[in-house]
Design a protein around this motif. Structure first.
Motif, PDB file in Angstrom:
ATOM      1  N   MET A  50     -13.383 -15.604   4.919  1.00 50.53           N
ATOM      2  CA  MET A  50     -13.916 -14.577   4.043  1.00 50.53           C
ATOM      3  C   MET A  50     -12.808 -14.151   3.086  1.00 50.53           C
ATOM      4  SD  MET A  50     -15.985 -11.096   5.020  1.00 50.53           S
ATOM      5  CE  MET A  50     -14.768 -10.475   6.136  1.00 50.53           C
ATOM      6  N   THR A  51     -13.094 -14.167   1.813  1.00 48.82           N
ATOM      7  CA  THR A  51     -12.143 -13.706   0.819  1.00 48.82           C
ATOM      8  C   THR A  51     -12.301 -12.205   0.641  1.00 48.82           C
ATOM      9  OG1 THR A  51     -13.663 -14.032  -1.014  1.00 48.82           O
ATOM     10  CG2 THR A  51     -12.312 -15.927  -0.397  1.00 48.82           C
ATOM     11  N   PRO A  52     -11.306 -11.541   0.039  1.00 46.33           N
ATOM     12  CA  PRO A  52     -11.408 -10.091  -0.144  1.00 46.33           C
ATOM     13  C   PRO A  52     -12.656  -9.664  -0.924  1.00 46.33           C
ATOM     14  CG  PRO A  52      -9.171 -10.841  -0.602  1.00 46.33           C
ATOM     15  CD  PRO A  52     -10.018 -12.069  -0.397  1.00 46.33           C
ATOM     16  N   SER A  53     -13.199 -10.512  -1.775  1.00 46.23           N
ATOM     17  CA  SER A  53     -14.379 -10.143  -2.552  1.00 46.23           C
ATOM     18  C   SER A  53     -15.696 -10.456  -1.839  1.00 46.23           C
ATOM     19  CB  SER A  53     -14.361 -10.857  -3.911  1.00 46.23           C
ATOM     20  OG  SER A  53     -14.405 -12.257  -3.715  1.00 46.23           O
ATOM     21  N   THR A  54     -15.638 -11.158  -0.722  1.00 43.63           N
ATOM     22  CA  THR A  54     -16.836 -11.473   0.045  1.00 43.63           C
ATOM     23  C   THR A  54     -17.272 -10.243   0.839  1.00 43.63           C
ATOM     24  OG1 THR A  54     -16.120 -13.768   0.270  1.00 43.63           O
ATOM     25  CG2 THR A  54     -17.838 -13.013   1.770  1.00 43.63           C
ATOM     26  N   PRO A  55     -18.541  -9.847   0.711  1.00 40.12           N
ATOM     27  CA  PRO A  55     -18.997  -8.680   1.471  1.00 40.12           C
ATOM     28  C   PRO A  55     -18.924  -8.922   2.977  1.00 40.12           C
ATOM     29  CG  PRO A  55     -20.710  -9.471  -0.041  1.00 40.12           C
ATOM     30  CD  PRO A  55     -19.583 -10.438  -0.100  1.00 40.12           C
ATOM     31  N   THR A  56     -18.657  -7.878   3.716  1.00 32.83           N
ATOM     32  CA  THR A  56     -18.619  -7.972   5.171  1.00 32.83           C
ATOM     33  C   THR A  56     -20.040  -8.056   5.727  1.00 32.83           C
ATOM     34  OG1 THR A  56     -18.744  -5.583   5.476  1.00 32.83           O
ATOM     35  CG2 THR A  56     -16.525  -6.557   5.237  1.00 32.83           C
ATOM     36  N   THR A  57     -20.133  -8.453   6.981  1.00 33.84           N
ATOM     37  CA  THR A  57     -21.434  -8.461   7.654  1.00 33.84           C
ATOM     38  C   THR A  57     -22.023  -7.054   7.658  1.00 33.84           C
ATOM     39  OG1 THR A  57     -20.779 -10.348   9.002  1.00 33.84           O
ATOM     40  CG2 THR A  57     -22.622  -9.028   9.807  1.00 33.84           C
ATOM     41  N   GLN A  58     -21.182  -6.046   7.885  1.00 33.33           N
ATOM     42  CA  GLN A  58     -21.660  -4.659   7.877  1.00 33.33           C
ATOM     43  C   GLN A  58     -22.234  -4.291   6.511  1.00 33.33           C
ATOM     44  OE1 GLN A  58     -21.433  -2.234  10.675  1.00 33.33           O
ATOM     45  NE2 GLN A  58     -23.041  -1.443   9.343  1.00 33.33           N
ATOM     46  N   ALA A  59     -21.567  -4.688   5.442  1.00 31.87           N
ATOM     47  CA  ALA A  59     -22.061  -4.375   4.095  1.00 31.87           C
ATOM     48  C   ALA A  59     -23.392  -5.072   3.815  1.00 31.87           C
ATOM     49  CB  ALA A  59     -21.024  -4.775   3.048  1.00 31.87           C
ATOM     50  N   ILE A  60     -23.515  -6.321   4.239  1.00 32.52           N
ATOM     51  CA  ILE A  60     -24.774  -7.062   4.064  1.00 32.52           C
ATOM     52  C   ILE A  60     -25.876  -6.386   4.876  1.00 32.52           C
ATOM     53  CG2 ILE A  60     -25.952  -9.257   4.528  1.00 32.52           C
ATOM     54  CD1 ILE A  60     -24.037  -9.398   2.137  1.00 32.52           C
ATOM     55  N   ALA A  61     -25.567  -6.026   6.115  1.00 33.10           N
ATOM     56  CA  ALA A  61     -26.546  -5.375   6.987  1.00 33.10           C
ATOM     57  C   ALA A  61     -27.004  -4.041   6.400  1.00 33.10           C
ATOM     58  CB  ALA A  61     -25.947  -5.164   8.377  1.00 33.10           C
ATOM     59  N   ASP A  62     -26.067  -3.241   5.930  1.00 30.18           N
ATOM     60  CA  ASP A  62     -26.413  -1.944   5.345  1.00 30.18           C
ATOM     61  C   ASP A  62     -27.277  -2.102   4.105  1.00 30.18           C
ATOM     62  OD1 ASP A  62     -24.952  -0.640   7.327  1.00 30.18           O
ATOM     63  OD2 ASP A  62     -23.184  -0.333   6.058  1.00 30.18           O
ATOM     64  N   ARG A  63     -26.967  -3.094   3.280  1.00 31.27           N
ATOM     65  CA  ARG A  63     -27.750  -3.323   2.059  1.00 31.27           C
ATOM     66  C   ARG A  63     -29.156  -3.811   2.408  1.00 31.27           C
ATOM     67  NH1 ARG A  63     -29.157  -1.648  -2.735  1.00 31.27           N
ATOM     68  NH2 ARG A  63     -29.580  -3.324  -4.215  1.00 31.27           N
ATOM     69  N   LEU A  64     -29.272  -4.713   3.385  1.00 29.56           N
ATOM     70  CA  LEU A  64     -30.593  -5.186   3.791  1.00 29.56           C
ATOM     71  C   LEU A  64     -31.441  -4.022   4.300  1.00 29.56           C
ATOM     72  CD1 LEU A  64     -32.491  -7.654   4.247  1.00 29.56           C
ATOM     73  CD2 LEU A  64     -31.726  -7.570   6.617  1.00 29.56           C
ATOM     74  N   VAL A  65     -30.876  -3.181   5.134  1.00 31.12           N
ATOM     75  CA  VAL A  65     -31.609  -2.026   5.668  1.00 31.12           C
ATOM     76  C   VAL A  65     -32.064  -1.123   4.523  1.00 31.12           C
ATOM     77  CG1 VAL A  65     -31.323   0.108   6.980  1.00 31.12           C
ATOM     78  CG2 VAL A  65     -30.640  -2.076   7.988  1.00 31.12           C
ATOM     79  N   ALA A  66     -31.178  -0.836   3.585  1.00 33.21           N
ATOM     80  CA  ALA A  66     -31.534   0.043   2.465  1.00 33.21           C
ATOM     81  C   ALA A  66     -32.694  -0.544   1.656  1.00 33.21           C
ATOM     82  CB  ALA A  66     -30.321   0.267   1.564  1.00 33.21           C
ATOM     83  N   LEU A  67     -32.634  -1.836   1.351  1.00 38.85           N
ATOM     84  CA  LEU A  67     -33.700  -2.463   0.563  1.00 38.85           C
ATOM     85  C   LEU A  67     -35.008  -2.525   1.346  1.00 38.85           C
ATOM     86  CD1 LEU A  67     -31.622  -5.282  -1.145  1.00 38.85           C
ATOM     87  CD2 LEU A  67     -32.662  -3.300  -2.274  1.00 38.85           C
ATOM     88  N   CYS A  68     -34.943  -2.834   2.638  1.00 39.62           N
ATOM     89  CA  CYS A  68     -36.162  -2.890   3.443  1.00 39.62           C
ATOM     90  C   CYS A  68     -36.800  -1.515   3.570  1.00 39.62           C
ATOM     91  CB  CYS A  68     -35.869  -3.484   4.822  1.00 39.62           C
ATOM     92  SG  CYS A  68     -35.529  -5.251   4.787  1.00 39.62           S
ATOM     93  N   ARG A  69     -35.994  -0.487   3.696  1.00 44.19           N
ATOM     94  CA  ARG A  69     -36.538   0.871   3.775  1.00 44.19           C
ATOM     95  C   ARG A  69     -37.276   1.253   2.496  1.00 44.19           C
ATOM     96  NH1 ARG A  69     -31.462   3.766   6.939  1.00 44.19           N
ATOM     97  NH2 ARG A  69     -32.141   3.130   9.035  1.00 44.19           N
ATOM     98  N   GLU A  70     -36.896   0.631   1.369  1.00 42.44           N
ATOM     99  CA  GLU A  70     -37.564   0.876   0.092  1.00 42.44           C
ATOM    100  C   GLU A  70     -38.692  -0.126  -0.164  1.00 42.44           C
ATOM    101  OE1 GLU A  70     -34.720   1.039  -3.094  1.00 42.44           O
ATOM    102  OE2 GLU A  70     -33.352   2.304  -1.944  1.00 42.44           O
ATOM    103  N   GLY A  71     -38.911  -1.060   0.766  1.00 39.86           N
ATOM    104  CA  GLY A  71     -39.945  -2.072   0.590  1.00 39.86           C
ATOM    105  C   GLY A  71     -39.578  -3.146  -0.414  1.00 39.86           C
TER     106      GLY A  71
END
Length: 127
Positions: A1-22
């Motif tokens: 993972m490079t410094p600019s690659t999002p972490t698993t936590q960041a991906i997970a948080d973004r997925l949850v946010a988008l799913c909560r908005e449908g």
């Protein structure tokens, strides 16, 4: 993972946010790898057990959305993250064209590689 690659936590948080908005299509566009795979429960009605590639995932999502008449409610938990994996509990109460009103809860498990979701698998009562 490079410094600019999002972490698993960041991906997970973004997925949850988008799913909560449908915003499921936006989630696929932003977060999924081109070669991502999606796995349903064996015996699930209406979907193939496994599809591969972002085009197939988008089509599966489109078919699911087209079958919905009305969404009455839903929920998405906070993610639980471990290394390259995370899980989320999701629920939906919806009226479907082919099944009527159904309330369903599931555990969704995701694998992240190089800052993109490469695998999703859903666990629920298929009956």
């Amino acid at each position: 993972m490079t410094p600019s690659t999002p972490t698993t936590q960041a991906i997970a948080d973004r997925l949850v946010a988008l799913c909560r908005e449908g915003k499921y299509e936006q989630a696929q566009d932003e977060l999924y790898a081109d070669d991502a795979a999606s796995v349903e429960m064996a015996g699930a009605v209406g979907f193939p057990e496994r599809v591969e590639g972002i085009a197939a995932l988008r089509e599966k999502g489109r078919q699911w959305a087209d079958n919905i008449v009305e969404i009455h409610g839903g929920n998405v938990s906070d993610p639980v993250v471990a290394d390259d994996w995370f899980s989320v509990a999701m629920g939906i109460d919806a009226t479907y064209r082919d099944r009527g009103r159904v309330s369903k809860q599931e555990i969704c498990v995701y694998r992240v590689r190089d800052g993109k979701i490469v695998h999703e698998q859903f666990f629920y009562d298929a009956g």
